[in-house]
Design a protein around this motif. Structure first.
Motif, PDB file in Angstrom:
ATOM      1  N   LEU A 358       0.836  -1.199   0.000  1.00  0.00           N
ATOM      2  CA  LEU A 358       0.000   0.000   0.000  1.00  0.00           C
ATOM      3  C   LEU A 358       0.875   1.256   0.000  1.00  0.00           C
ATOM      4  O   LEU A 358       1.651   1.467   0.943  1.00  0.00           O
ATOM      5  CB  LEU A 358      -0.900   0.004   1.232  1.00  0.00           C
ATOM      6  N   PRO A 359       0.800   2.115  -1.032  1.00  0.00           N
ATOM      7  CA  PRO A 359       1.525   3.388  -0.971  1.00  0.00           C
ATOM      8  C   PRO A 359       1.126   4.149   0.287  1.00  0.00           C
ATOM      9  O   PRO A 359      -0.065   4.325   0.567  1.00  0.00           O
ATOM     10  CB  PRO A 359       1.085   4.110  -2.243  1.00  0.00           C
ATOM     11  N   ALA A 360       2.126   4.582   1.029  1.00  0.00           N
ATOM     12  CA  ALA A 360       1.850   5.095   2.370  1.00  0.00           C
ATOM     13  C   ALA A 360       2.636   6.362   2.653  1.00  0.00           C
ATOM     14  O   ALA A 360       3.673   6.649   2.033  1.00  0.00           O
ATOM     15  CB  ALA A 360       2.196   4.022   3.412  1.00  0.00           C
ATOM     16  N   ALA A 361       2.142   7.111   3.614  1.00  0.00           N
ATOM     17  CA  ALA A 361       2.820   8.299   4.134  1.00  0.00           C
ATOM     18  C   ALA A 361       3.120   8.072   5.607  1.00  0.00           C
ATOM     19  O   ALA A 361       2.397   7.343   6.303  1.00  0.00           O
ATOM     20  CB  ALA A 361       1.944   9.534   3.956  1.00  0.00           C
ATOM     21  N   ARG A 369       7.181   8.035  18.173  1.00  0.00           N
ATOM     22  CA  ARG A 369       6.182   7.082  17.674  1.00  0.00           C
ATOM     23  C   ARG A 369       5.732   7.513  16.282  1.00  0.00           C
ATOM     24  O   ARG A 369       4.792   8.278  16.123  1.00  0.00           O
ATOM     25  CB  ARG A 369       4.982   7.010  18.620  1.00  0.00           C
ATOM     26  N   TRP A 370       6.438   7.042  15.272  1.00  0.00           N
ATOM     27  CA  TRP A 370       6.013   7.299  13.905  1.00  0.00           C
ATOM     28  C   TRP A 370       4.767   6.457  13.595  1.00  0.00           C
ATOM     29  O   TRP A 370       4.611   5.341  14.098  1.00  0.00           O
ATOM     30  CB  TRP A 370       7.108   6.920  12.925  1.00  0.00           C
ATOM     31  N   LEU A 371       3.914   7.010  12.747  1.00  0.00           N
ATOM     32  CA  LEU A 371       2.688   6.327  12.348  1.00  0.00           C
ATOM     33  C   LEU A 371       2.640   6.224  10.829  1.00  0.00           C
ATOM     34  O   LEU A 371       3.204   7.055  10.115  1.00  0.00           O
ATOM     35  CB  LEU A 371       1.460   7.091  12.853  1.00  0.00           C
ATOM     36  N   VAL A 372       1.916   5.213  10.333  1.00  0.00           N
ATOM     37  CA  VAL A 372       1.798   5.013   8.892  1.00  0.00           C
ATOM     38  C   VAL A 372       0.326   5.021   8.499  1.00  0.00           C
ATOM     39  O   VAL A 372      -0.529   4.545   9.251  1.00  0.00           O
ATOM     40  CB  VAL A 372       2.479   3.695   8.453  1.00  0.00           C
ATOM     41  N   ALA A 373       0.047   5.586   7.315  1.00  0.00           N
ATOM     42  CA  ALA A 373      -1.329   5.642   6.824  1.00  0.00           C
ATOM     43  C   ALA A 373      -1.292   5.602   5.300  1.00  0.00           C
ATOM     44  O   ALA A 373      -0.275   5.915   4.677  1.00  0.00           O
ATOM     45  CB  ALA A 373      -2.013   6.924   7.307  1.00  0.00           C
ATOM     46  N   PRO A 374      -2.408   5.217   4.655  1.00  0.00           N
ATOM     47  CA  PRO A 374      -2.450   5.245   3.192  1.00  0.00           C
ATOM     48  C   PRO A 374      -2.134   6.642   2.662  1.00  0.00           C
ATOM     49  O   PRO A 374      -2.547   7.654   3.239  1.00  0.00           O
ATOM     50  CB  PRO A 374      -3.888   4.831   2.871  1.00  0.00           C
ATOM     51  N   ALA A 375      -1.384   6.690   1.546  1.00  0.00           N
ATOM     52  CA  ALA A 375      -1.017   7.979   0.962  1.00  0.00           C
ATOM     53  C   ALA A 375      -2.186   8.629   0.245  1.00  0.00           C
ATOM     54  O   ALA A 375      -2.235   9.847   0.084  1.00  0.00           O
ATOM     55  CB  ALA A 375       0.145   7.802   0.002  1.00  0.00           C
TER      56      ALA A 375
END
Length: 416
Positions: A358-361, A369-375
């Motif tokens: 999934l392309p993510a940001a 605490r870095w977080l990931v989500a859909p771009a």
């Protein structure tokens, strides 16, 4: 492949890497080798440092002469020499004598400490006038960089299989190396297929879309240190596709990358032309996006990658299969990017039975605490090319995961 059988990502990667033998190697001047991959280790020609040298601007002294110095009771030393960087002088220092010395200058054989100019009354402005030391050196060897403490002549500076980036090039130069042995860089041809494709900026008629995969794949290939020798967009006719393959061979391509024409439609030109000779295999891989994949070795020895036409599918397929092959052709030791484990900032759906890319940001607002989500706000659709502008990573979700919830730990591959 028959029926609905899906090949694992690892299986497809293994087939690709097995065909990607390192290209020949040759010697190149260091300045011409940037971005290349070493075929042989770089060995130091000289010690680093080359000689004992001063780490500070100040005065080279015999520690015993300056050990008793104090702000209220300075020790006065006679300055007998001035040693700028690059000097070959090695002045003798008798008891009570010092030499003014600049950073990087060879330390006199009789000196065993450096007094920084800040620890004297007159600083460096006194020339060869006597110097009053008001603070003693921290001990024998203070502020002296000893010969060979980093590397010795004959030591390995950089291992074979490593990329020569700016730091590596600098290290090789500091070790006295002028030329290195590197693998040839792969020459790549990029071809977008599809009668519906129009150049970016063109007025579109009904049914046309702007062509974007060629610029995507060209620069992904350049980012993998390949040389791109041909970039084309062709319609879905057999003649146009066969012609561009011929031109790729004439351009000396080691690798041909196409996008589009590999799925199950009625006008899939890549599949129609290349499935005849048996050189290229068309497979379904258990991944999303990027399920339809084509790979093989053409008659001229070129590695052929037929990628899906949707932009996100092309990008994911390149990262998963083409980039490792380009690195393998260069003899690179590490073929895959490292993964991080980050928490999901939001929930999203996953395709059960297929590994999701999934392309993510990345949200870095909290350093702890870095977080990931859909771009893309649109989700994981392979056609969502606009979302790639915001993507800096792929969130990779295993095939047996039914969905990602907020706070779940996810594998993340940074790609920018």
């Amino acid at each position: 492949m028959s029926g609905a059988a899906l090949r694992s990502v690892e299986d497809q990667q293994g087939r690709v890497i097995a065909a990607a033998s390192p290209l020949p190697a040759s010697s190149r001047r260091l300045r011409d080798a940037a971005g290349s991959t070493l075929a042989a280790p770089v060995l130091a020609r000289v010690d680093i440092p080359v000689f004992d040298n001063s780490a500070m601007d100040g005065f080279a002294v015999r520690y015993a002469d300056a050990a008793a110095a104090a702000p209220g009771s300075p020790v006065v030393l006679r300055v007998v020499a001035d040693l700028p960087a690059g000097t070959a002088l090695d002045p003798a220092l008798a008891a009570g004598e010092a030499a003014r010395i600049m950073t990087g200058s060879p330390v006199p054989a009789d000196a065993d400490a450096i007094v920084p100019f800040e620890d004297t009354e007159a600083g460096l402005g006194g020339g060869l006038e006597p110097v009053a030391v008001v603070r003693p050196p921290r001990g024998v060897g203070a502020h002296i960089r000893r010969r060979g403490t980093d590397l010795r002549a004959g030591d390995v500076v950089i291992d074979a299989g490593e990329r020569l980036g700016p730091f590596a090039l600098s290290a090789a130069a500091a070790a006295g190396v002028e030329a290195v042995t590197v693998h040839e860089r792969p020459r790549v041809a990029v071809v977008s297929t599809g009668t519906e494709l129009a150049p970016p900026g063109a007025d579109l008629r009904r049914g046309q879309i702007p062509e974007s995969n060629s610029v995507l794949l060209e620069h992904l290939a350049r980012g993998a240190d390949a040389d791109v020798v041909l970039v084309e967009s062709v319609d879905d006719s057999d003649a146009a596709f066969l012609d561009v393959l011929s031109r790729a061979r004439d351009a000396g391509a080691h690798v041909v990358i196409t996008s589009g024409g590999v799925s199950a439609g009625a006008y899939e030109v890549v599949k129609k032309v290349l499935s005849r000779g048996g050189e290229v295999e068309f497979a379904k891989v258990a991944m999303q996006p990027g399920k339809p994949q084509a790979f093989g070795v053409l008659g001229g020895g070129e590695l052929f990658f037929g990628l899906p036409g949707n932009p996100v599918s092309s990008a994911v397929s390149f990262e998963t299969f083409v980039r490792p092959a380009l690195l393998a052709l260069q003899g690179r030791r590490a073929l895959h990017r490292p993964l991080l484990r980050l928490q999901a900032a939001t929930a999203w759906r996953t395709p059960l039975g297929r590994r999701q890319y999934l392309p993510a940001a990345i949200d870095r607002s909290d350093p702890a605490r870095w977080l990931v989500a859909p771009a893309s706000a649109g989700g994981s659709g392979s056609h969502l090319a606009g979302g790639l502008a915001h993507a800096e990573a792929y969130a990779i979700v295993a095939a047996d995961v039914e969905g990602v919830d907020v706070g779940d730990m996810v594998d993340v591959m940074l790609v920018t």
